[in-house]
Enzyme design. Structure first.
Site, PDB file in Angstrom:
ATOM      1  N   HIS A  58       0.834  -1.207   0.000  1.00  0.00           N
ATOM      2  CA  HIS A  58       0.000   0.000   0.000  1.00  0.00           C
ATOM      3  C   HIS A  58       0.867   1.256   0.000  1.00  0.00           C
ATOM      4  O   HIS A  58       1.527   1.568   0.991  1.00  0.00           O
ATOM      5  CB  HIS A  58      -0.910  -0.006   1.237  1.00  0.00           C
ATOM      6  CG  HIS A  58      -1.924   1.087   1.256  1.00  0.00           C
ATOM      7  ND1 HIS A  58      -3.046   1.079   0.459  1.00  0.00           N
ATOM      8  CD2 HIS A  58      -1.993   2.252   1.950  1.00  0.00           C
ATOM      9  CE1 HIS A  58      -3.767   2.168   0.689  1.00  0.00           C
ATOM     10  NE2 HIS A  58      -3.133   2.911   1.585  1.00  0.00           N
ATOM     11  N   HIS A  60       1.037   5.522  -1.548  1.00  0.00           N
ATOM     12  CA  HIS A  60       0.576   6.667  -2.345  1.00  0.00           C
ATOM     13  C   HIS A  60       1.852   7.437  -2.675  1.00  0.00           C
ATOM     14  O   HIS A  60       2.331   8.212  -1.837  1.00  0.00           O
ATOM     15  CB  HIS A  60      -0.377   7.565  -1.554  1.00  0.00           C
ATOM     16  CG  HIS A  60      -1.502   6.830  -0.868  1.00  0.00           C
ATOM     17  ND1 HIS A  60      -2.600   6.364  -1.550  1.00  0.00           N
ATOM     18  CD2 HIS A  60      -1.707   6.486   0.419  1.00  0.00           C
ATOM     19  CE1 HIS A  60      -3.424   5.769  -0.692  1.00  0.00           C
ATOM     20  NE2 HIS A  60      -2.897   5.827   0.501  1.00  0.00           N
ATOM     21  N   ARG A  85      -4.384  15.891   6.609  1.00  0.00           N
ATOM     22  CA  ARG A  85      -5.024  15.653   5.322  1.00  0.00           C
ATOM     23  C   ARG A  85      -5.116  16.935   4.485  1.00  0.00           C
ATOM     24  O   ARG A  85      -5.023  16.881   3.268  1.00  0.00           O
ATOM     25  CB  ARG A  85      -6.429  15.081   5.580  1.00  0.00           C
ATOM     26  CG  ARG A  85      -6.969  14.274   4.430  1.00  0.00           C
ATOM     27  CD  ARG A  85      -8.286  13.665   4.799  1.00  0.00           C
ATOM     28  NE  ARG A  85      -9.310  14.676   5.028  1.00  0.00           N
ATOM     29  CZ  ARG A  85     -10.615  14.474   4.814  1.00  0.00           C
ATOM     30  NH1 ARG A  85     -11.038  13.309   4.389  1.00  0.00           N
ATOM     31  NH2 ARG A  85     -11.488  15.421   5.045  1.00  0.00           N
ATOM     32  N   TYR A 124      -5.108   7.514  -6.541  1.00  0.00           N
ATOM     33  CA  TYR A 124      -6.351   8.295  -6.580  1.00  0.00           C
ATOM     34  C   TYR A 124      -6.181   9.735  -7.019  1.00  0.00           C
ATOM     35  O   TYR A 124      -7.138  10.513  -6.978  1.00  0.00           O
ATOM     36  CB  TYR A 124      -7.103   8.196  -5.249  1.00  0.00           C
ATOM     37  CG  TYR A 124      -6.414   8.760  -4.025  1.00  0.00           C
ATOM     38  CD1 TYR A 124      -6.552  10.096  -3.683  1.00  0.00           C
ATOM     39  CD2 TYR A 124      -5.660   7.943  -3.195  1.00  0.00           C
ATOM     40  CE1 TYR A 124      -5.939  10.604  -2.542  1.00  0.00           C
ATOM     41  CE2 TYR A 124      -5.046   8.444  -2.061  1.00  0.00           C
ATOM     42  CZ  TYR A 124      -5.189   9.771  -1.740  1.00  0.00           C
ATOM     43  OH  TYR A 124      -4.583  10.262  -0.618  1.00  0.00           O
ATOM     44  N   ARG A 199     -16.476   5.629   3.696  1.00  0.00           N
ATOM     45  CA  ARG A 199     -16.801   7.063   3.764  1.00  0.00           C
ATOM     46  C   ARG A 199     -16.907   7.691   2.370  1.00  0.00           C
ATOM     47  O   ARG A 199     -17.866   8.414   2.088  1.00  0.00           O
ATOM     48  CB  ARG A 199     -15.698   7.801   4.546  1.00  0.00           C
ATOM     49  CG  ARG A 199     -15.749   9.319   4.357  1.00  0.00           C
ATOM     50  CD  ARG A 199     -14.575  10.043   5.006  1.00  0.00           C
ATOM     51  NE  ARG A 199     -13.276   9.784   4.409  1.00  0.00           N
ATOM     52  CZ  ARG A 199     -12.832  10.311   3.265  1.00  0.00           C
ATOM     53  NH1 ARG A 199     -13.611  11.105   2.550  1.00  0.00           N
ATOM     54  NH2 ARG A 199     -11.631  10.024   2.808  1.00  0.00           N
ATOM     55  N   HIS A 223      -9.426   1.186   2.069  1.00  0.00           N
ATOM     56  CA  HIS A 223      -9.097   1.693   3.402  1.00  0.00           C
ATOM     57  C   HIS A 223     -10.272   1.322   4.306  1.00  0.00           C
ATOM     58  O   HIS A 223     -11.421   1.610   3.962  1.00  0.00           O
ATOM     59  CB  HIS A 223      -8.994   3.216   3.400  1.00  0.00           C
ATOM     60  CG  HIS A 223      -7.823   3.773   2.641  1.00  0.00           C
ATOM     61  ND1 HIS A 223      -7.952   4.667   1.610  1.00  0.00           N
ATOM     62  CD2 HIS A 223      -6.490   3.579   2.795  1.00  0.00           C
ATOM     63  CE1 HIS A 223      -6.752   5.005   1.159  1.00  0.00           C
ATOM     64  NE2 HIS A 223      -5.842   4.358   1.845  1.00  0.00           N
ATOM     65  N   GLU A 226      -9.573   3.269   9.528  1.00  0.00           N
ATOM     66  CA  GLU A 226      -8.292   3.874   9.904  1.00  0.00           C
ATOM     67  C   GLU A 226      -8.504   4.861  11.054  1.00  0.00           C
ATOM     68  O   GLU A 226      -7.631   5.060  11.876  1.00  0.00           O
ATOM     69  CB  GLU A 226      -7.674   4.604   8.695  1.00  0.00           C
ATOM     70  CG  GLU A 226      -6.336   5.293   9.014  1.00  0.00           C
ATOM     71  CD  GLU A 226      -5.685   5.973   7.817  1.00  0.00           C
ATOM     72  OE1 GLU A 226      -6.339   6.054   6.759  1.00  0.00           O
ATOM     73  OE2 GLU A 226      -4.530   6.412   7.945  1.00  0.00           O
ATOM     74  N   HIS A 260      -5.336  -0.933   6.887  1.00  0.00           N
ATOM     75  CA  HIS A 260      -5.396  -0.395   8.263  1.00  0.00           C
ATOM     76  C   HIS A 260      -6.187  -1.303   9.209  1.00  0.00           C
ATOM     77  O   HIS A 260      -5.583  -1.952  10.053  1.00  0.00           O
ATOM     78  CB  HIS A 260      -5.935   1.046   8.327  1.00  0.00           C
ATOM     79  CG  HIS A 260      -5.164   2.011   7.468  1.00  0.00           C
ATOM     80  ND1 HIS A 260      -3.816   2.203   7.621  1.00  0.00           N
ATOM     81  CD2 HIS A 260      -5.531   2.813   6.429  1.00  0.00           C
ATOM     82  CE1 HIS A 260      -3.394   3.102   6.733  1.00  0.00           C
ATOM     83  NE2 HIS A 260      -4.416   3.470   5.986  1.00  0.00           N
ATOM     84  N   ASP A 309       2.325   3.250   2.755  1.00  0.00           N
ATOM     85  CA  ASP A 309       1.224   4.228   2.799  1.00  0.00           C
ATOM     86  C   ASP A 309       1.676   5.642   2.447  1.00  0.00           C
ATOM     87  O   ASP A 309       1.925   5.949   1.291  1.00  0.00           O
ATOM     88  CB  ASP A 309       0.555   4.143   4.178  1.00  0.00           C
ATOM     89  CG  ASP A 309      -0.793   4.863   4.219  1.00  0.00           C
ATOM     90  OD1 ASP A 309      -1.321   5.206   3.148  1.00  0.00           O
ATOM     91  OD2 ASP A 309      -1.335   5.071   5.333  1.00  0.00           O
TER      92      ASP A 309
HETATM   93 ZN   LIG Z   1      -3.666   4.861   2.206  1.00  0.00          ZN
END
Ligand SMILES: [Zn+2]
Length: 443
Positions: A58, A60, A85, A124, A199, A223, A226, A260, A309
């Site tokens: 995993h 990004h 975030r 993404y 979500r 995900h 988490e 997660h 991650d």
């Molecule tokens: Zn992730």
């Protein structure tokens, strides 16, 4: 035909001395030999041990650009994942497709240098399919196996206003999302599917993507749990916790990987027993997410694998030891994840998670050094300070609990040596170009 001979090679769950490993011209292992001629003809790697390549399930890659830049308190009274975030959204929206490509090259090179031979890129930041193509190209150019986990993203959350920071992630129509996926598959890309989370993707959409993945035997990643807020939102919207919801809808199977799975109950751990859980402890500790209850998950029969991650640190063995250490700190005990009382049981279990279970999660062909598997491996210098003095029996314990990147010398993917003596041939160029991206992004 190639052959390698280290002082030791890890095959069949043990380090074997004096064994040459042979591969055909496609880079597939054909067998092991102690025959004098074979030993003489093999490429000798003195003072080194050969191990199966690590699998990073995993990642990004674009988040590599915010490494070291979010370690401060914001004006929020309690600084959490949700404030981090916002910085991540800033980077995601400011990066051109070219910047995303150079960030991927940087992260992929660091993965290779730490002994990783395969990665799942949970992708993404879309814009258009050319970003996906550029990331796949970066992997090919560097010699790393990439499974592109195409990510669906629809909304900020249930009854939440759209967040402009997420504009670039959106894949609003499921038909378009799947036809784009078809296009990449037709181009020969190694893909998996990834509805972002309960979500960010409504249930009907998740079900459609899951059915598509199942009909094509593709891995399905999400995900899951988490953050506590994500669990609470799922209860408000559906009356079910995320794992319960996915179970009720027949999503959890052997091709499913929950990334997660931190805030889960004992019952939810049981429901994940036939699936895989990807723990990302270096990233989870950085974000203050919590610890994956791997003891309960192993007990339930789940496979555990690892991911870097957010790429704040790229070191799958650090993830492996940290998973165990988080539980030691929580429980005030040692060897929490040991499956039995044998000396090597715990190290073997964590190493299997870092290799075989990861390959299985990505439907990637590596994970162990056996005939019929690809020659995906890394070598370590047995005289590196971090493992010096280990004997055959304790070497895996040294590798899992203390190996540092300085010990990684060669990395081979499909029979091709892509790292030699701790260097990638494009290293200087990749670092220079990444430096340019960072200057443009943060000046
Ligand atoms: Zn992730």
């Amino acid at each position: 035909m190639s052959a390698w001979l280290g002082d030791l090679v890890y095959t069949g769950g043990a380090f074997e001395p004096g064994l040459a490993m042979m591969a055909d011209e496609r880079g597939v292992i054909t067998g092991f030999s102690r025959d004098k001629e074979d030993l003489k003809n093999a490429h000798r790697l003195p003072g080194r041990a050969i191990l199966p390549g690590l699998v990073n399930v995993h990642s990004h890659t674009f988040q590599r650009v915010i490494r070291g830049r979010t370690e401060h308190r914001t004006s929020a009274s309690r600084d959490t994942f949700w404030t981090w975030r916002e910085s991540m959204y800033h980077a995601a929206n400011a990066m051109s497709p070219d910047a995303l490509y150079h960030a991927a090259r940087m992260a992929f090179m660091e993965m290779l240098l730490s002994g990783i031979t395969a990665v799942g890129e949970f992708h993404y930041v879309h814009q258009d399919l050319n970003v996906a193509r550029a990331i796949l190209r970066a992997g090919q150019e560097l010699g790393l196996r990439v499974t592109l986990l195409r990510t669906a993203y629809v909304r900020a959350g249930w009854k939440k206003d759209p967040n402009p920071g997420q504009a670039r992630f959106l894949t609003p129509g499921v038909d378009r999302f799947l036809s784009d996926t078809d296009e990449l598959i037709a181009e020969g890309a190694h893909l998996g599917l990834a509805p972002h989370s309960v979500r960010a993707v409504p249930l009907d959409y998740i079900r459609t993507v899951a059915a598509y993945a199942r009909s094509r035997h593709l891995p399905l990643h999400m995900h899951v749990s988490e953050q506590p807020a994500e669990v609470e939102a799922s209860i408000c919207e559906y009356g079910r916790r995320p794992v319960e919801l996915l179970h009720d809808n027949g999503i959890l199977d052997e091709r499913f990987t929950a990334v997660h799975a931190i805030h889960i109950t004992g019952e939810e751990a049981q429901l994940l027993g036939g699936s895989t859980v990807c723990a990302c402890p270096t990233s989870e500790r950085n974000l203050g997410d919590g610890a994956v209850p791997a003891d309960k998950l192993f007990e339930a029969g789940a496979r555990i694998c690892f991911g870097s991650d957010s790429n704040v640190q790229i070191d799958i063995l650090e993830d492996a030891r940290e998973l165990e250490y988080h539980l030691r700190m929580n429980k005030l005990e040692r060897a929490v994840l040991a499956p039995d009382t044998s000396r090597e049981g715990l190290a073997r279990r964590l190493f299997q998670s870092a290799t075989e279970s990861g390959a299985c999660s990505l439907s990637s062909p590596g994970g162990s050094l056996e005939p019929g598997k690809p020659a995906d491996f890394f070598t370590i210098d047995l005289n590196d300070c971090s493992v010096a003095g280990a004997d055959r029996e304790s070497l895996l314990g040294h590798v899992v609990f203390s190996l540092e990147r300085t010990a990684v010398r060669d990395v081979c993917v499909a029979g091709e040596l892509v790292i030699r003596d701790g260097r990638h041939p494009f290293e200087d160029e990749i670092i220079r170009e990444f430096g340019d991206v960072q200057r443009n992004l943060w000046q």
